[in-house]
Design a protein around this motif. Structure first.
Motif, PDB file in Angstrom:
ATOM      1  N   VAL A 191       0.841  -1.204   0.000  1.00  0.00           N
ATOM      2  CA  VAL A 191       0.000   0.000   0.000  1.00  0.00           C
ATOM      3  C   VAL A 191       0.876   1.253   0.000  1.00  0.00           C
ATOM      4  N   GLN A 192       1.864   1.279   0.881  1.00  0.00           N
ATOM      5  CA  GLN A 192       2.768   2.430   0.959  1.00  0.00           C
ATOM      6  C   GLN A 192       3.664   2.502  -0.268  1.00  0.00           C
ATOM      7  N   GLN A 193       4.073   1.353  -0.781  1.00  0.00           N
ATOM      8  CA  GLN A 193       4.973   1.374  -1.933  1.00  0.00           C
ATOM      9  C   GLN A 193       4.305   2.014  -3.143  1.00  0.00           C
ATOM     10  N   GLU A 194       3.020   1.763  -3.360  1.00  0.00           N
ATOM     11  CA  GLU A 194       2.368   2.402  -4.501  1.00  0.00           C
ATOM     12  C   GLU A 194       2.403   3.928  -4.366  1.00  0.00           C
ATOM     13  N   THR A 195       2.093   4.424  -3.177  1.00  0.00           N
ATOM     14  CA  THR A 195       2.138   5.877  -2.946  1.00  0.00           C
ATOM     15  C   THR A 195       3.528   6.423  -3.224  1.00  0.00           C
ATOM     16  N   ASP A 196       4.543   5.723  -2.714  1.00  0.00           N
ATOM     17  CA  ASP A 196       5.932   6.174  -2.888  1.00  0.00           C
ATOM     18  C   ASP A 196       6.334   6.200  -4.358  1.00  0.00           C
ATOM     19  N   GLU A 197       5.968   5.153  -5.101  1.00  0.00           N
ATOM     20  CA  GLU A 197       6.372   5.069  -6.509  1.00  0.00           C
ATOM     21  C   GLU A 197       5.649   6.110  -7.370  1.00  0.00           C
ATOM     22  N   ILE A 198       4.419   6.420  -7.037  1.00  0.00           N
ATOM     23  CA  ILE A 198       3.710   7.481  -7.766  1.00  0.00           C
ATOM     24  C   ILE A 198       4.393   8.829  -7.518  1.00  0.00           C
ATOM     25  N   GLU A 199       4.783   9.084  -6.288  1.00  0.00           N
ATOM     26  CA  GLU A 199       5.472  10.342  -5.973  1.00  0.00           C
ATOM     27  C   GLU A 199       6.826  10.431  -6.683  1.00  0.00           C
ATOM     28  N   LYS A 200       7.537   9.321  -6.742  1.00  0.00           N
ATOM     29  CA  LYS A 200       8.820   9.299  -7.469  1.00  0.00           C
ATOM     30  C   LYS A 200       8.598   9.583  -8.955  1.00  0.00           C
ATOM     31  N   ALA A 201       7.566   8.978  -9.509  1.00  0.00           N
ATOM     32  CA  ALA A 201       7.272   9.180 -10.931  1.00  0.00           C
ATOM     33  C   ALA A 201       6.911  10.642 -11.207  1.00  0.00           C
ATOM     34  N   LYS A 202       6.092  11.219 -10.354  1.00  0.00           N
ATOM     35  CA  LYS A 202       5.718  12.626 -10.529  1.00  0.00           C
ATOM     36  C   LYS A 202       6.932  13.540 -10.427  1.00  0.00           C
ATOM     37  N   ALA A 203       7.844  13.209  -9.509  1.00  0.00           N
ATOM     38  CA  ALA A 203       9.072  13.999  -9.362  1.00  0.00           C
ATOM     39  C   ALA A 203       9.953  13.902 -10.602  1.00  0.00           C
ATOM     40  N   ALA A 204       9.787  12.806 -11.366  1.00  0.00           N
ATOM     41  CA  ALA A 204      10.544  12.613 -12.606  1.00  0.00           C
ATOM     42  C   ALA A 204       9.749  13.111 -13.819  1.00  0.00           C
ATOM     43  N   ASP A 205       8.732  13.940 -13.557  1.00  0.00           N
ATOM     44  CA  ASP A 205       7.936  14.602 -14.601  1.00  0.00           C
ATOM     45  C   ASP A 205       6.997  13.679 -15.367  1.00  0.00           C
ATOM     46  N   ILE A 206       6.627  12.558 -14.765  1.00  0.00           N
ATOM     47  CA  ILE A 206       5.566  11.738 -15.354  1.00  0.00           C
ATOM     48  C   ILE A 206       4.232  12.392 -14.995  1.00  0.00           C
ATOM     49  N   GLU A 207       3.384  12.592 -16.003  1.00  0.00           N
ATOM     50  CA  GLU A 207       2.098  13.257 -15.776  1.00  0.00           C
ATOM     51  C   GLU A 207       1.000  12.227 -15.512  1.00  0.00           C
ATOM     52  N   PHE A 208       0.190  12.514 -14.496  1.00  0.00           N
ATOM     53  CA  PHE A 208      -0.901  11.611 -14.120  1.00  0.00           C
ATOM     54  C   PHE A 208      -2.246  12.281 -14.416  1.00  0.00           C
ATOM     55  N   PHE A 209      -3.193  11.472 -14.914  1.00  0.00           N
ATOM     56  CA  PHE A 209      -4.518  11.978 -15.259  1.00  0.00           C
ATOM     57  C   PHE A 209      -5.591  11.052 -14.689  1.00  0.00           C
ATOM     58  N   LYS A 210      -6.822  11.596 -14.624  1.00  0.00           N
ATOM     59  CA  LYS A 210      -8.001  10.788 -14.342  1.00  0.00           C
ATOM     60  C   LYS A 210      -9.054  11.121 -15.390  1.00  0.00           C
ATOM     61  N   LEU A 211      -9.804  10.102 -15.794  1.00  0.00           N
ATOM     62  CA  LEU A 211     -10.855  10.331 -16.779  1.00  0.00           C
ATOM     63  C   LEU A 211     -12.016  11.104 -16.146  1.00  0.00           C
ATOM     64  N   PRO A 212     -12.784  11.827 -16.938  1.00  0.00           N
ATOM     65  CA  PRO A 212     -13.999  12.477 -16.432  1.00  0.00           C
ATOM     66  C   PRO A 212     -14.957  11.442 -15.836  1.00  0.00           C
ATOM     67  N   ASP A 213     -15.778  11.868 -14.882  1.00  0.00           N
ATOM     68  CA  ASP A 213     -16.717  10.951 -14.226  1.00  0.00           C
ATOM     69  C   ASP A 213     -17.614  10.243 -15.228  1.00  0.00           C
TER      70      ASP A 213
END
Length: 360
Positions: free
Chosen positions: A291-313
Motif C-alpha cells: 500500500v505504501q509502496q504504490e504511494t511512494d512510486e507514484i510520488e517518485k514518478a511525478k518527481a521525474a515529470d511523469i504526468e498523471f490523469f483521471k478520466l472524467p466521471d
C-alpha cells in the motif's frame, strides 16, 4: 591485400567480442543483491519458484522473504530457489512447467492465472475488487477466499496466498484524458481471457503480448500504451518511454502464490504445515507494505515529470457499464465447480459481488 587483411582482422575481433559478450547477455539479470545469507546446499527439500517481474516490487520480493523465513522455520530443511525477472520464461510457458512438475512453484500474476484457473479471473473483473481496502476484505472473507484459492486444484496446482502490485491503469506515450484518447492507443495487455474480453467490451485496441516482450515493443512503437500499475511501470522503467499515466484503478494487480500439489504432498506433514504458515505470514506482511509502496512510486514518478490523469466521471461511468458485460460473459467460467471443491456455491461471482458491495 592490406585492405583484405584488415577486414579479416576486424572480423576476428568482432567474433571474439561476440563470444565474450554473449554469455553475459544470456546470463540475464543478476540476483547478487538478493543472495541468501545461508548455504542452501544442505537442504533436504528444494523447490524452484518463478516470477516474471522485478523484486524491488514488494509483491515480487515476497519470494525471497518466503525463502529466508522458510529456511529459518524449517531449520534449513527446505530451500526455495527463487527465480524472478522472467528468468524461466513468460507466464504461460512457466505455468506449463509448473503443471508438469518441472518447477515447483510460481508467483503468477492474476491476469495470467486464468489460463489454468478461470476462477482466478474474479479479481480481474473491472471495478469489483478495485482498491486495497476491498482486497483486504476479500482476503479475509474465509470461505469465499478459500474457494478462490482452489482455482487450479483440478490442474494439480494448489494456491496458498496473494501479494499485490497496485492499481491498474494506463501508461501511455501520449496523454490519455478521455475515452476518445484511449481509442487511439495500442494497449499491451496480458495473455489473459478476462483482459481480452474486457478490452473488447471497452472498444479499445489491445495487443496481447508476454511481459518479457514489452520493453522492446514499447521502444519500437509496436505498442504505445500499457495496461498496468504505476508501481510496476516506474520500477521496471516503462516510464522512460511512456511518460503519462491515466489512473483508472479498475482492478488490483495480484501475484498468486501457487505450488505443484504432488511436490507439496511429498513433504512430511510437519513441513507442509510450516510451509503453509510461512507463506501466509509473509504474504500478509507484504500486502501491508505494498500500500505504501504504490504511494511512494507514484510520488517518485511525478518527481521525474511523469504526468498523471483521471478520466472524467462520465467516461468512468461508461467504462464501468461496459465492463459489467465482462462480469456477465465470464461468470460461467468463474462459477464452474470441480471435483475437489469443498465449497459449492450456486453462484460464486454473485456472492463475491454482494460481499464486496459491487454495483452496476
Amino acid at each position: 591485400m592490406m585492405g583484405n587483411r584488415t577486414v579479416k582482422m576486424a572480423c576476428v575481433v568482432l567474433v571474439v567480442i561476440g563470444l565474450w559478450i554473449s554469455p553475459v547477455i544470456a546470463a540475464g539479470p543478476s540476483l547478487d543483491a538478493w543472495k541468501p545469507s545461508f548455504d542452501p546446499s544442505g537442504a533436504k527439500y528444494k523447490c524452484i519458484v518463478s516470477n516474471v517481474s522485478h523484486p524491488v516490487i514488494k509483491g515480487v520480493y515476497a519470494g525471497f522473504a518466503i525463502r529466508d523465513e522458510l529456511w529459518k522455520r524449517t531449520n534449513g530443511q527446505i530451500y526455495l530457489d527463487y527465480k524472478p525477472f522472467s528468468m524461466l520464461g513468460g507466464e504461460v510457458e512457466v505455468l506449463n512447467q509448473l503443471q508438469m512438475g518441472a518447477i515447483q512453484g510460481m508467483g503468477v500474476s492474476s491476469v495470467a492465472a486464468t489460463n489454468l484457473g478461470p476462477r482466478f479471473g474474479v479479481v480481474n473483473l473491472p471495478f469489483l475488487i478495485d482498491s486495497f481496502e476491498k482486497l483486504d476484505k476479500f482476503a479475509g472473507s474465509g470461505q469465499l477466499f478459500d474457494h478462490f484459492m482452489m482455482a487450479m486444484d483440478h490442474q494439480g496446482i494448489m494456491g496458498l496466498d496473494i501479494t499485490g502490485y497496485g492499481n491498474y491503469g494506463w501508461a501511455t506515450t501520449t496523454p490519455v484524458k478521455t475515452i476518445s484518447d484511449a481509442k487511439k492507443v495500442k494497449f499491451r495487455i496480458a495473455e489473459a481471457a478476462v483482459n481480452q474480453l474486457n478490452y473488447s467490451n471497452w472498444g479499445f485496441n489491445p495487443v496481447v503480448m508476454p511481459w518479457p516482450d514489452v520493453p522492446v515493443a514499447l521502444k519500437q512503437g509496436v505498442i504505445d500504451g500499457l495496461d498496468h500499475t504505476p508501481m510496476v511501470c516506474n520500477i521496471t522503467k516503462k516510464f522512460e518511454v511512456a511518460k503519462y499515466f491515466t489512473q483508472l484503478n479498475y482492478a488490483q494487480g495480484l501475484f498468486i502464490w501457487i505450488f505443484n500439489k504432488a511436490w507439496f504432498n511429498s513433504l512430511p506433514a510437519d513441513l507442509q504445515k510450516t510451509f503453509k504458515e510461512t507463506v501466509h505470514d509473509v504474504c500478509a506482511k507484504i500486502r501491508i507494505e505494498t500500500v505504501q509502496q504504490e504511494t511512494d512510486e507514484i510520488e517518485k514518478a511525478k518527481a521525474a515529470d511523469i504526468e498523471f490523469f483521471k478520466l472524467p466521471d462520465a467516461d468512468m461511468a461508461t467504462l464501468k457499464a461496459q465492463g459489467d458485460k465482462t462480469h456477465q460473459a465470464f461468470a460461467a467460467e468463474i462459477n464452474k465447480l470441480y471435483k475437489g471443491d469443498t465449497y459449492r456455491p450456486a453462484n460464486f461471482l454473485e456472492e463475491v459481488q454482494g460481499f464486496i458491495g459491487y454495483t452496476k
